[in-house]
Scaffold this motif. Structure first.
Motif, mmCIF file in Angstrom:
data_model
loop_
_atom_site.group_PDB
_atom_site.id
_atom_site.type_symbol
_atom_site.label_atom_id
_atom_site.label_comp_id
_atom_site.label_asym_id
_atom_site.label_seq_id
_atom_site.Cartn_x
_atom_site.Cartn_y
_atom_site.Cartn_z
ATOM 1 N N ALA A 156 0.825 -1.215 0.000
ATOM 2 C CA ALA A 156 0.000 0.000 0.000
ATOM 3 C C ALA A 156 0.854 1.257 0.000
ATOM 4 C CB ALA A 156 -0.935 -0.022 1.212
ATOM 5 N N SER A 157 2.039 1.186 0.612
ATOM 6 C CA SER A 157 2.924 2.360 0.616
ATOM 7 C C SER A 157 3.515 2.638 -0.757
ATOM 8 C CB SER A 157 4.040 2.155 1.635
ATOM 9 O OG SER A 157 4.867 1.065 1.260
ATOM 10 N N HIS A 158 3.439 1.667 -1.686
ATOM 11 C CA HIS A 158 3.944 1.879 -3.040
ATOM 12 C C HIS A 158 2.942 2.572 -3.958
ATOM 13 C CE1 HIS A 158 7.268 -0.805 -1.968
ATOM 14 N NE2 HIS A 158 7.858 -0.443 -3.125
ATOM 15 N N LYS A 159 1.764 2.844 -3.455
ATOM 16 C CA LYS A 159 0.808 3.568 -4.298
ATOM 17 C C LYS A 159 1.356 4.956 -4.645
ATOM 18 C CE LYS A 159 -3.329 1.103 -2.853
ATOM 19 N NZ LYS A 159 -4.687 1.206 -2.278
ATOM 20 N N GLN A 160 0.974 5.405 -5.823
ATOM 21 C CA GLN A 160 1.593 6.611 -6.368
ATOM 22 C C GLN A 160 1.336 7.842 -5.507
ATOM 23 O OE1 GLN A 160 3.481 6.268 -9.104
ATOM 24 N NE2 GLN A 160 4.182 8.372 -8.894
ATOM 25 N N LYS A 161 0.120 7.946 -4.960
ATOM 26 C CA LYS A 161 -0.216 9.137 -4.188
ATOM 27 C C LYS A 161 0.546 9.194 -2.864
ATOM 28 C CE LYS A 161 -4.379 6.898 -2.333
ATOM 29 N NZ LYS A 161 -5.854 6.996 -2.215
ATOM 30 N N CYS A 162 1.010 8.006 -2.379
ATOM 31 C CA CYS A 162 1.841 7.991 -1.171
ATOM 32 C C CYS A 162 3.334 7.956 -1.517
ATOM 33 C CB CYS A 162 1.483 6.786 -0.303
ATOM 34 S SG CYS A 162 -0.235 6.715 0.222
ATOM 35 N N TRP A 163 3.667 7.225 -2.581
ATOM 36 C CA TRP A 163 5.060 7.038 -2.963
ATOM 37 C C TRP A 163 5.756 8.344 -3.325
ATOM 38 C CZ3 TRP A 163 7.958 2.989 -2.116
ATOM 39 C CH2 TRP A 163 9.172 2.840 -2.783
ATOM 40 N N ASP A 164 5.011 9.293 -3.925
ATOM 41 C CA ASP A 164 5.617 10.555 -4.345
ATOM 42 C C ASP A 164 6.074 11.407 -3.169
ATOM 43 O OD1 ASP A 164 5.191 9.823 -6.922
ATOM 44 O OD2 ASP A 164 3.279 10.886 -7.106
ATOM 45 N N HIS A 165 5.495 11.189 -1.997
ATOM 46 C CA HIS A 165 5.826 12.011 -0.834
ATOM 47 C C HIS A 165 7.038 11.493 -0.066
ATOM 48 C CE1 HIS A 165 2.172 14.407 -1.286
ATOM 49 N NE2 HIS A 165 1.494 13.257 -1.436
ATOM 50 N N PHE A 166 7.516 10.277 -0.372
ATOM 51 C CA PHE A 166 8.678 9.727 0.308
ATOM 52 C C PHE A 166 9.955 10.201 -0.369
ATOM 53 C CE2 PHE A 166 5.640 6.110 1.301
ATOM 54 C CZ PHE A 166 5.460 6.492 2.627
ATOM 55 N N GLN A 170 14.009 6.917 1.838
ATOM 56 C CA GLN A 170 12.866 6.222 2.406
ATOM 57 C C GLN A 170 12.314 5.180 1.437
ATOM 58 O OE1 GLN A 170 10.270 9.469 3.401
ATOM 59 N NE2 GLN A 170 11.296 9.874 5.373
ATOM 60 N N ARG A 171 12.262 5.531 0.150
ATOM 61 C CA ARG A 171 11.799 4.568 -0.848
ATOM 62 C C ARG A 171 12.726 3.342 -0.893
ATOM 63 N NH1 ARG A 171 10.512 8.615 -5.951
ATOM 64 N NH2 ARG A 171 8.800 9.787 -4.958
ATOM 65 N N LYS A 172 14.014 3.605 -0.807
ATOM 66 C CA LYS A 172 14.970 2.507 -0.827
ATOM 67 C C LYS A 172 14.774 1.578 0.366
ATOM 68 C CE LYS A 172 19.923 1.601 -1.296
ATOM 69 N NZ LYS A 172 21.271 2.231 -1.383
ATOM 70 N N ASN A 173 14.559 2.153 1.540
ATOM 71 C CA ASN A 173 14.317 1.327 2.732
ATOM 72 C C ASN A 173 13.041 0.514 2.599
ATOM 73 O OD1 ASN A 173 16.644 2.249 4.007
ATOM 74 N ND2 ASN A 173 15.591 3.980 4.949
ATOM 75 N N ILE A 174 11.989 1.136 2.046
ATOM 76 C CA ILE A 174 10.716 0.424 1.894
ATOM 77 C C ILE A 174 10.877 -0.747 0.930
ATOM 78 C CG2 ILE A 174 8.346 0.649 1.048
ATOM 79 C CD1 ILE A 174 8.355 3.508 2.165
ATOM 80 N N ASP A 175 11.618 -0.514 -0.153
ATOM 81 C CA ASP A 175 11.860 -1.610 -1.103
ATOM 82 C C ASP A 175 12.635 -2.750 -0.448
ATOM 83 O OD1 ASP A 175 10.549 -0.325 -3.137
ATOM 84 O OD2 ASP A 175 12.351 0.692 -3.897
ATOM 85 N N THR A 176 13.640 -2.401 0.376
ATOM 86 C CA THR A 176 14.416 -3.441 1.071
ATOM 87 C C THR A 176 13.541 -4.232 2.035
ATOM 88 O OG1 THR A 176 16.384 -2.038 0.910
ATOM 89 C CG2 THR A 176 16.458 -3.857 2.483
ATOM 90 N N TRP A 177 12.689 -3.524 2.768
ATOM 91 C CA TRP A 177 11.803 -4.216 3.713
ATOM 92 C C TRP A 177 10.839 -5.147 2.992
ATOM 93 C CZ3 TRP A 177 10.544 1.055 6.425
ATOM 94 C CH2 TRP A 177 11.663 1.473 7.158
ATOM 95 N N GLN A 178 10.295 -4.688 1.864
ATOM 96 C CA GLN A 178 9.364 -5.520 1.113
ATOM 97 C C GLN A 178 10.054 -6.772 0.580
ATOM 98 O OE1 GLN A 178 7.534 -3.539 -2.162
ATOM 99 N NE2 GLN A 178 5.811 -4.966 -2.247
ATOM 100 N N ARG A 179 11.285 -6.627 0.102
ATOM 101 C CA ARG A 179 12.026 -7.773 -0.404
ATOM 102 C C ARG A 179 12.322 -8.779 0.723
ATOM 103 N NH1 ARG A 179 15.361 -5.023 -2.685
ATOM 104 N NH2 ARG A 179 17.102 -5.048 -1.201
ATOM 105 N N GLN A 180 12.691 -8.269 1.912
ATOM 106 C CA GLN A 180 12.950 -9.163 3.049
ATOM 107 C C GLN A 180 11.679 -9.896 3.478
ATOM 108 O OE1 GLN A 180 14.676 -6.689 6.042
ATOM 109 N NE2 GLN A 180 16.685 -6.521 5.015
ATOM 110 N N ALA A 181 10.557 -9.187 3.470
ATOM 111 C CA ALA A 181 9.294 -9.826 3.852
ATOM 112 C C ALA A 181 8.922 -10.929 2.876
ATOM 113 C CB ALA A 181 8.182 -8.785 3.929
#
Length: 432
Positions: A156-166, A170-181
């Motif tokens: 859900a954090s990858h949605k465009q309306k939220c992703w543009d504000h990171f 922060q985007r890099k960390n979110i991608d790393t967390w998603q890959r680990q999950a």
């Protein structure tokens, strides 16, 4: 003694050396050495006693009073282990005899009564294990659901309306967390997330934001419609992934349960096969015994016929007085053979005892024979002993051992050549 080879009084002198021994100091030193040696021996003895294994407690000798006390200890669950060990020691020593057999039977019966308690405890442990297993599967499923929830949050954090504000970090960390999950959830299975088409549509709408006119409005509406459609597809895909993960967890749980049931079934089948093999071996042994016993019976019948033919021939060749004597001996034989009355139960017992003693050439005690016959017939020890004493031509008693280890064993003497043939024949006829 001179200094610088001078003869002056102040540069010369004399040193006196006394070589006498100091007895007091030497005695004190020897006493100290002896006390240290005693201390070392004492320490060494204490260390050896500490490392020495403790001796087992002595087992009390058998008596009626001790037997009653041991019976009460066997009934208690707390002292069952120690009491059973004492009972084993008594049995191995040979304390069980005809006089004390009743007490020993009561103790063995009470030992066997603990089987139901142990079965109940085992059932309780198994129930507790099943309960823990169910809790384990539930917790594993809860963990899987929470992992799916974490992936939904990251998706859900990858949605465009939220992703543009990171920010970029922060985007890099979110991608790393998603890959680990994903790696934790899939367990060695790598899966890729389909790229969202929303970004391209949004970029397309942003690029055309400066274009005026109805065509720009139409394009903007089409981009919004496609973005909404792709967003719905992503939500549906995510829901399907969550359901798939939950089904995978349930499937793993069912698979583990099937494996456990299969293992238990295999163990039971192996035990039954072992029992079947042992019964087949026992049956083959009994068949061989019966065949050998039948051959021996046929041999005795043949000898009986030969003896009868010889007696008839002698009767024809002898004189009248000899005929009278032969007739008297024949009457005695008939009386001897007909004087032994056997019931069907006693005849069965004779056949079974003959087979059993034929397999045990060194003989067996009355209790051993009774334990074997009890599995087939309803007999008492006294009946077995009376039957053995009733037919001395087939069964003989031997005394084996010395002192407390003395035993009275019965052996099969039907094939003994030392016994008179007429006695074997008469008893065989009586048994038939």
């Amino acid at each position: 003694m001179k200094i610088n080879d001078s003869l002056e009084k102040e540069d010369t002198g004399r040193i006196h050396v006394d070589y006498a021994l100091a007895r007091d100091d030497q005695f004190e030193f020897e006493c100290l050495q002896r006390s240290m040696a005693r201390e070392m021996r004492h320490i060494q003895r204490l260390e050896e006693e500490r490392l020495r294994p403790p001796s087992p407690p002595p087992v009390t000798h058998y008596s009626d009073h001790e037997a009653s006390l041991l019976l009460e200890k066997i009934k208690a669950d707390e002292s069952f282990s120690k009491a059973s060990q004492v009972l084993i020691t008594w049995l191995e020593r040979g304390e069980c005899n005809r006089r004390t057999s009743t007490n020993f039977y009561s103790m063995v019966q009470n030992v066997h009564s603990h089987t139901r308690r142990l079965n109940n405890e085992r059932s309780a442990v198994r129930d507790e294990f099943e309960r823990y297993k169910i809790q384990f599967h539930q917790k594993v499923q809860d963990v899987a659901v929470q992992m799916c929830q974490i992936e939904r949050v990251l998706a859900a954090s990858h949605k465009q309306k939220c992703w543009d504000h990171f920010t970029k970090a922060q985007r890099k960390n979110i991608d790393t967390w998603q890959r680990q999950a994903q790696e934790l959830r899939e367990s060695e299975e790598q899966s890729t997330i389909k790229p969202d088409d929303t970004g391209d549509d949004m970029d397309f709408s942003d690029d055309d934001s400066d274009i005026s006119g109805p065509s720009a409005g139409k394009k903007r509406k089409m981009a919004a419609h496609s973005g909404a459609h792709s967003g719905n597809d992503n939500v549906e895909n995510q829901n399907l992934k969550e359901e798939n993960d939950a089904l995978k967890c349930q499937m793993e749980g069912f698979k583990n349960e099937v494996d456990m049931v299969r293992q238990e079934g295999k163990t039971e089948v192996d035990e039954k096969e072992k029992q079947l093999r042992s019964l087949q071996n026992a049956l083959q042994g009994m068949q061989q015994q019966l065949i050998s016993q039948r051959a021996a019976t046929l041999k005795l019948e043949k000898e009986n016929q030969e003896l009868k033919s010889k007696v008839d021939q002698e009767k024809e060749n002898t004189e009248d007085t000899d005929n009278t004597t032969a007739s008297n001996s024949k009457d005695e034989l008939s009386v001897t053979s007909s004087g032994l009355n056997l019931t069907d139960k006693e005849a069965k017992m004779i056949g079974l005892i003959c087979c059993f003693l034929h397999v045990h050439p060194h003989g067996a005690t009355v209790d051993y024979l009774w334990s074997y016959l009890r599995q087939i017939l309803n007999v008492r020890v006294r009946e077995v002993e009376d039957l053995l004493e009733k037919i001395p031509s087939l069964f003989q008693q031997e005394i084996v051992g010395v002192g407390a280890a003395i035993e009275r064993r019965w052996i099969y003497a039907g094939l003994n050549r030392d016994l008179p043939a007429t006695s074997n024949i008469n008893n065989l006829d009586a048994g038939v």
